[in-house]
Design a protein around this motif. Structure first.
Motif, PDB file in Angstrom:
ATOM      1  N   ALA A   1      50.220  28.747  38.550  1.00  0.00           N
ATOM      2  CA  ALA A   1      50.846  28.146  37.379  1.00  0.00           C
ATOM      3  C   ALA A   1      51.746  26.971  37.774  1.00  0.00           C
ATOM      4  CB  ALA A   1      51.661  29.200  36.627  1.00  0.00           C
TER       5      ALA A   1
ATOM      6  N   SER B   1      46.657  28.178  33.468  1.00  0.00           N
ATOM      7  CA  SER B   1      47.821  28.625  34.231  1.00  0.00           C
ATOM      8  C   SER B   1      47.568  29.860  35.086  1.00  0.00           C
ATOM      9  CB  SER B   1      48.992  28.914  33.283  1.00  0.00           C
ATOM     10  OG  SER B   1      48.664  29.960  32.388  1.00  0.00           O
TER      11      SER B   1
ATOM     12  N   SER C   1      43.050  26.008  36.325  1.00  0.00           N
ATOM     13  CA  SER C   1      44.456  25.693  36.617  1.00  0.00           C
ATOM     14  C   SER C   1      44.563  24.600  37.675  1.00  0.00           C
ATOM     15  CB  SER C   1      45.181  26.954  37.098  1.00  0.00           C
ATOM     16  OG  SER C   1      45.038  27.996  36.168  1.00  0.00           O
TER      17      SER C   1
END
Length: 391
Positions: free
Chosen positions: A90, A130, A136
């Motif tokens: 993240a 995330s 991500s």
């Protein structure tokens, strides 16, 4: 929790499970673990032969292998704790989204609040972008590439550093989802040359120079795209139509078999021409579907509500600004050319190859910040144009 309790597993679970197996091998025999980590996909080293049967992706599948290796590094730093690894993913994603946000602020400072919503707070983007997933890495890396283009090629500051960071940021995209760069590079280079040609003060010289600059930009984009896919059967220009057909057919059949969220926008025959023919439907399905009545489960309903917002906001901008005026603003504003050309190219490509709303909601997240920021800038310029009109 959604992957574990709703989907009962998925990519993020697979990445963690395979990384944890390598982590355990490191704990039992560090040299064998190191040998596994330093072998490339397809190698037949002693450690690979010994442990290869335990893996589905690691040392077997190039794009997933990259993510698993990164997860192994993070596992060694976190004692293979999933929540810590997820936070690290993240953080990598957010770093790119933050510099993307700061770049848009530099371009249009007065829209800083609206850009925050468009870049940082779109639900599907911050959810699917995330976790421990390729998405991500890619959306974070795309943010850094965008920032480096602006910093080095538009502002012309720290050019060497921007070039180095840009190439490093492009690495995870090339390794996992190179098609993102294939869609981004041509409009990004067009953006750079449009910005620089607009700064030529002499109108006659600007008109003469612009075709040459565009030709150079197009040539560089073609060179970059073909070299990025050199030797990759999945994205070779001559094979991309056939590969899109295979992927779309597979995802459609899978979602039908699982009573999932399949959609059909037309027949692909494996040719580029058939892809071009259904591109308009692909763009619509990517940006504005599923419709509310197409929702079959809670996750699809959330996607449908978000898609309805994109449709409403697009219609509002076109209504307030005017369709002709909107296209005029887009054509004369370089950053809008980047935002919308990239969004439409990317929407067409993922819409054609997905055939499944469940995968499409993840695939499309790289375009959403650019599309929404493009709409916000178009609306703001249109408002200023209306304000300057005589009463």
């Amino acid at each position: 929790m959604i992957y574990e309790f709703y989907y009962h597993g998925g990519d993020t679970s697979g990445y963690y499970a395979e990384a944890n197996r390598v982590y355990e091998i490191f704990g039992n025999n560090f040299s064998e673990g190191w040998q596994l980590m330093t072998t490339s996909v397809g190698d037949t080293s002693a450690a690979t032969l010994k442990y290869g049967g335990r893996f589905t992706w690691f040392t077997h599948a190039p794009t997933e292998d990259y993510v698993v290796r990164l997860c192994v590094v993070l596992a060694l730093l976190s004692f293979s704790t999933y929540s810590v690894m997820a936070l690290m993913f993240a953080a990598m994603s957010f770093s790119g989204m933050w510099v993307m946000y700061m770049t848009f602020i530099k371009i249009r400072p007065q829209l800083y609040k609206q850009f925050a919503t468009a870049v940082l707070f779109i639900p599907s983007v911050f959810f699917w972008g995330s976790g421990v997933m390729k998405d991500s890495l890619c959306i974070g890396a795309l943010g850094w590439v965008f920032y480096c283009f602006y910093r080095g090629a538009i502002e012309k500051k720290n050019i060497l550093r921007s070039t180095i960071i840009g190439f490093l940021a492009a690495t995870p995209i090339i390794a996992t989802k190179v098609y993102i760069l294939l869609a981004f590079l041509p409009p990004a280079l067009l953006w750079v040359f449009n910005e620089n040609s607009a700064r030529i003060s002499n109108k006659g010289l600007r008109m003469v120079a612009k075709p040459f600059l565009l030709a150079i930009g197009g040539g560089l984009a073609f060179f970059a795209a073909t070299n990025l896919t050199a030797g990759d059967a999945r994205f070779d220009v001559e094979e991309i139509g056939e590969r899109s057909k295979i992927t779309a057919d597979y995802l459609y059949a899978t979602s039908i078999a699982q009573e999932g969220s399949a959609y059909n926008i037309g027949q692909l025959d494996g040719s580029i021409g058939s892809m071009v023919k259904i591109s308009p439907q692909a763009i619509v399905v990517t940006l504005f579907r599923p419709f509310l009545w197409e929702a079959r489960n809670p996750i699809m309903l959330l996607s449908a509500l978000e898609a309805l917002f994109y449709l409403f906001f697009t219609a509002r901008v076109l209504y307030r600004t005017g369709v002709a005026k909107s296209f005029g603003i887009i054509g004369t504003t370089p950053i809008l050319t980047l935002c919308f050309v990239f969004s439409l190219i990317f929407a067409a490509s993922v819409g054609i190859s997905s055939s499944n709303f469940g995968t499409l909601v993840r695939y499309k997240i790289p375009l959403l910040p650019f599309y929404m920021c493009g709409l916000l800038i178009t609306e703001d310029i249109g408002r200023l144009v209306r304000a300057r009109r005589p009463a």
